[in-house]
Scaffold this active site. Sequence first.
Site, PDB file in Angstrom:
ATOM      1  N   GLU A   1      -0.327   6.988   5.868  1.00 47.51           N
ATOM      2  CA  GLU A   1       0.071   5.921   6.856  1.00 47.51           C
ATOM      3  C   GLU A   1      -0.453   5.067   6.725  1.00 47.51           C
ATOM      4  OE1 GLU A   1       2.703   6.349   8.902  1.00 47.51           O
ATOM      5  OE2 GLU A   1       3.024   8.648   8.074  1.00 47.51           O
TER       6      GLU A   1
ATOM      7  N   GLU B   1      -2.944  -8.391   5.302  1.00 48.85           N
ATOM      8  CA  GLU B   1      -3.459  -7.813   7.014  1.00 48.85           C
ATOM      9  C   GLU B   1      -4.842  -8.360   7.353  1.00 48.85           C
ATOM     10  OE1 GLU B   1      -4.802  -3.343   7.145  1.00 48.85           O
ATOM     11  OE2 GLU B   1      -2.533  -3.434   9.212  1.00 48.85           O
TER      12      GLU B   1
ATOM     13  N   LYS C   1     -11.837  13.985   9.632  1.00 48.43           N
ATOM     14  CA  LYS C   1     -12.854  13.258   9.504  1.00 48.43           C
ATOM     15  C   LYS C   1     -12.449  11.777  10.254  1.00 48.43           C
ATOM     16  CE  LYS C   1     -14.555  10.263   7.548  1.00 48.43           C
ATOM     17  NZ  LYS C   1     -14.845   8.650   8.918  1.00 48.43           N
TER      18      LYS C   1
ATOM     19  N   CYS D   1      -1.846  -0.721  12.765  1.00 46.48           N
ATOM     20  CA  CYS D   1      -0.887  -1.245  11.887  1.00 46.48           C
ATOM     21  C   CYS D   1       0.422  -1.594  12.662  1.00 46.48           C
ATOM     22  CB  CYS D   1      -1.062   0.305  11.484  1.00 46.48           C
ATOM     23  SG  CYS D   1      -0.026   1.152  12.328  1.00 46.48           S
TER      24      CYS D   1
HETATM   25  P1  NAD Z   1      -9.842   2.902   6.729  1.00 47.62           P
HETATM   26  O1  NAD Z   1      -9.144   3.635   5.216  1.00 47.62           O
HETATM   27  O2  NAD Z   1     -11.603   2.003   5.915  1.00 47.62           O
HETATM   28  O3  NAD Z   1     -10.658   3.802   6.579  1.00 47.62           O
HETATM   29  C1  NAD Z   1     -10.348   4.965   7.175  1.00 47.62           C
HETATM   30  C2  NAD Z   1     -10.587   6.338   7.089  1.00 47.62           C
HETATM   31  O4  NAD Z   1     -10.355   6.512   6.018  1.00 47.62           O
HETATM   32  C3  NAD Z   1     -12.072   6.697   8.111  1.00 47.62           C
HETATM   33  O5  NAD Z   1     -11.680   7.389   8.587  1.00 47.62           O
HETATM   34  C4  NAD Z   1     -12.643   6.528   6.360  1.00 47.62           C
HETATM   35  O6  NAD Z   1     -14.153   6.496   7.262  1.00 47.62           O
HETATM   36  C5  NAD Z   1     -11.971   7.174   5.792  1.00 47.62           C
HETATM   37  N1  NAD Z   1     -12.350   6.755   4.518  1.00 47.62           N
HETATM   38  C6  NAD Z   1     -12.635   5.542   4.087  1.00 47.62           C
HETATM   39  N2  NAD Z   1     -13.020   5.884   2.376  1.00 47.62           N
HETATM   40  C7  NAD Z   1     -12.913   7.108   1.891  1.00 47.62           C
HETATM   41  C8  NAD Z   1     -12.978   8.272   1.467  1.00 47.62           C
HETATM   42  N3  NAD Z   1     -13.427   7.395  -0.422  1.00 47.62           N
HETATM   43  N4  NAD Z   1     -12.704   9.430   0.793  1.00 47.62           N
HETATM   44  C9  NAD Z   1     -12.030   9.341   2.438  1.00 47.62           C
HETATM   45  N5  NAD Z   1     -12.392   9.187   2.865  1.00 47.62           N
HETATM   46  C10 NAD Z   1     -12.045   7.819   3.225  1.00 47.62           C
HETATM   47  O7  NAD Z   1      -9.194   2.335   7.714  1.00 47.62           O
HETATM   48  P2  NAD Z   1     -10.050   1.679   8.771  1.00 47.62           P
HETATM   49  O8  NAD Z   1     -11.024   0.821   8.523  1.00 47.62           O
HETATM   50  O9  NAD Z   1     -10.172   2.995   9.709  1.00 47.62           O
HETATM   51  O10 NAD Z   1      -8.571   1.458   9.909  1.00 47.62           O
HETATM   52  C11 NAD Z   1      -7.476   0.486   9.727  1.00 47.62           C
HETATM   53  C12 NAD Z   1      -6.409   0.251   8.887  1.00 47.62           C
HETATM   54  O11 NAD Z   1      -6.194   1.550   9.236  1.00 47.62           O
HETATM   55  C13 NAD Z   1      -5.814  -1.107   8.384  1.00 47.62           C
HETATM   56  O12 NAD Z   1      -5.079  -1.120   7.200  1.00 47.62           O
HETATM   57  C14 NAD Z   1      -3.881  -0.217   9.256  1.00 47.62           C
HETATM   58  O13 NAD Z   1      -3.132  -0.605   9.231  1.00 47.62           O
HETATM   59  C15 NAD Z   1      -4.438   1.462   9.218  1.00 47.62           C
HETATM   60  N6  NAD Z   1      -3.579   1.570   9.766  1.00 47.62           N
HETATM   61  C16 NAD Z   1      -2.485   2.090   9.727  1.00 47.62           C
HETATM   62  C17 NAD Z   1      -1.502   3.258  10.347  1.00 47.62           C
HETATM   63  C18 NAD Z   1      -0.130   3.831  10.209  1.00 47.62           C
HETATM   64  O14 NAD Z   1       0.397   4.391  10.812  1.00 47.62           O
HETATM   65  N7  NAD Z   1       0.677   3.461   9.247  1.00 47.62           N
HETATM   66  C19 NAD Z   1      -2.324   3.263  11.608  1.00 47.62           C
HETATM   67  C20 NAD Z   1      -3.388   3.338  12.358  1.00 47.62           C
HETATM   68  C21 NAD Z   1      -3.794   1.996  11.212  1.00 47.62           C
END
Ligand code: NAD
Length: 488
Positions: free
Chosen positions: A248, A383, A173, A282
């Site tokens: 992550e 963040e 997804k 991240c």
């Molecule tokens: P997000 O948590 O809003 O979304 C991430 C994914 O989760 C998307 O595909 C979203 O549609 C899905 N999602 C949201 N709600 C959900 C639910 N209830 N059930 C299942 N899936 C759901 O994050 P974002 O805004 O897309 O990305 C930015 C964040 O990602 C930042 O906090 C960043 O630090 C983090 N990030 C972490 C890493 C790492 O390796 N640690 C790498 C890249 C990004």
Amino acid sequence: MTQQIFVAGEWREGRGDPMVSRFPADGSINAEFNAAGLADVEDAVAAAEAAWRAPSWRSRQPHERAEVLYRVSELIKSRLEELAAQQTRDNGKPLSEARGLVASAAGTARYFAAACETLEGELPTQRNADFMTLSRYEPLGVIAAITPWNSPIASEMQKVVPALAGGNAVVLKPAEATPLMALKLAELFEEAGLPKGLLSVLPGRGSVIGEAIARHPWVRKISFTGGTNTGRHLAHVAADKLIGTSLELGGKSPTIICEDADLEQAAKGVAYGIFSSAGQACIAGSRLFIHRRRYDEVMERLEEIAGGLRVGHPETAGVHLGPLISESHRDGVAAYVERAREEGGRIRVGGTIPTEGELAAGSYYPPTLIDGLPHDSAVCQEEIFGPVLVALPYDDEDELVGLANDNAYGLAAGIWSADYRRALRLADKLEAGTVWINTYKKFSISTPFGGYKESGLGREKGRRGIQAYMQQKSLYLGLDHEPIAWSD
Ligand code: NAD
């Protein structure tokens, strides 16, 4: 042609809500199509469950599974320009950065193909003469892979490839903002000969489609990259089902410039660590601690470097920062900077939304350098996920370690010092899953990656990255010809 989605090994119209993918540089439309619906989730998971259990995949030797992954690696390399262009249209990353990410995705497929070929069980040492034991790894089943928008090709390959290498099926997804890269990857896996049903790509809303995949009773692991709040929620979903997760999550990583650092190298490294990807990483080094005796020098140099970075259209050569993913995200970043101003912070570079020329058409934000804030302020603690660096002076190592660790996150840290003993002493004390010394934001697929504290659970990459998608089964082989003696 309208974009189709990849469900159960077939390309079809999604049965969910309409969705639009836009180019963040100017808001133009990349594609309009229907997202996956709940019926697509059912079809994808059912096909995945059948596909990983099918003898054609289950009994395929690891080196045979590896062949598919090698082919994916070759296909990625042969289509590097097309994939990089897609990545840039999806999330606005400068093309040069996107090319690097695509090349690393090819490396991910190649690395796990090699690791898969050499995947071994274990023969634990044991003392009994009447039996021997061995332990082997088996697939978990259907894996939910849920990914963010900031580096889609990298985060998606880091999940899909080791999961398939371990003999599982994957339902992916992708993030709402970046559905197209994942669909392109599906094309490559199909072309590489991955059996039908082992991979589905279901774009759609996280709270609807992501949630339905994660909750599906046949899904045996949730592999998630994204924000900490979403990760925490998915950990609850997994706990209810008693399945594993790999999380992550976010970060607010400290970078430290010691008194003895090579200041030119450090200042350039710090600027790269926060401003590349427009800070939407991240691992962005978003908190900077500078030894007080070098503070003014470093800040002056950083002002010059940050002020000289080129913000512009991501398809233009030589651009350092493209747009942020969306206007609403850009406005959120700008709101943090406003808050810093109100709280008495000094905005030393940047800090205003560009309103002229081509930058006015997209969601751009300039490299921004702030200081003069206490460490407990929101800008130092939360963040921001944008090109915003906040700097603070420090006097001694104990104070420094206390400040650097005074944060909910623990994803990464950077240390710039000419003295490796000092740097290693600091690295020991920092609560972070990755510590870079005299470099930053460099990655090796063979080195495990993951967070401390609220930055995550579990590790990706490295040879054990495949076992993270497997379960261990232990076998006892009796060697005695006599009946088992009762111990009384
Ligand atoms: P997000 O948590 O809003 O979304 C991430 C994914 O989760 C998307 O595909 C979203 O549609 C899905 N999602 C949201 N709600 C959900 C639910 N209830 N059930 C299942 N899936 C759901 O994050 P974002 O805004 O897309 O990305 C930015 C964040 O990602 C930042 O906090 C960043 O630090 C983090 N990030 C972490 C890493 C790492 O390796 N640690 C790498 C890249 C990004």
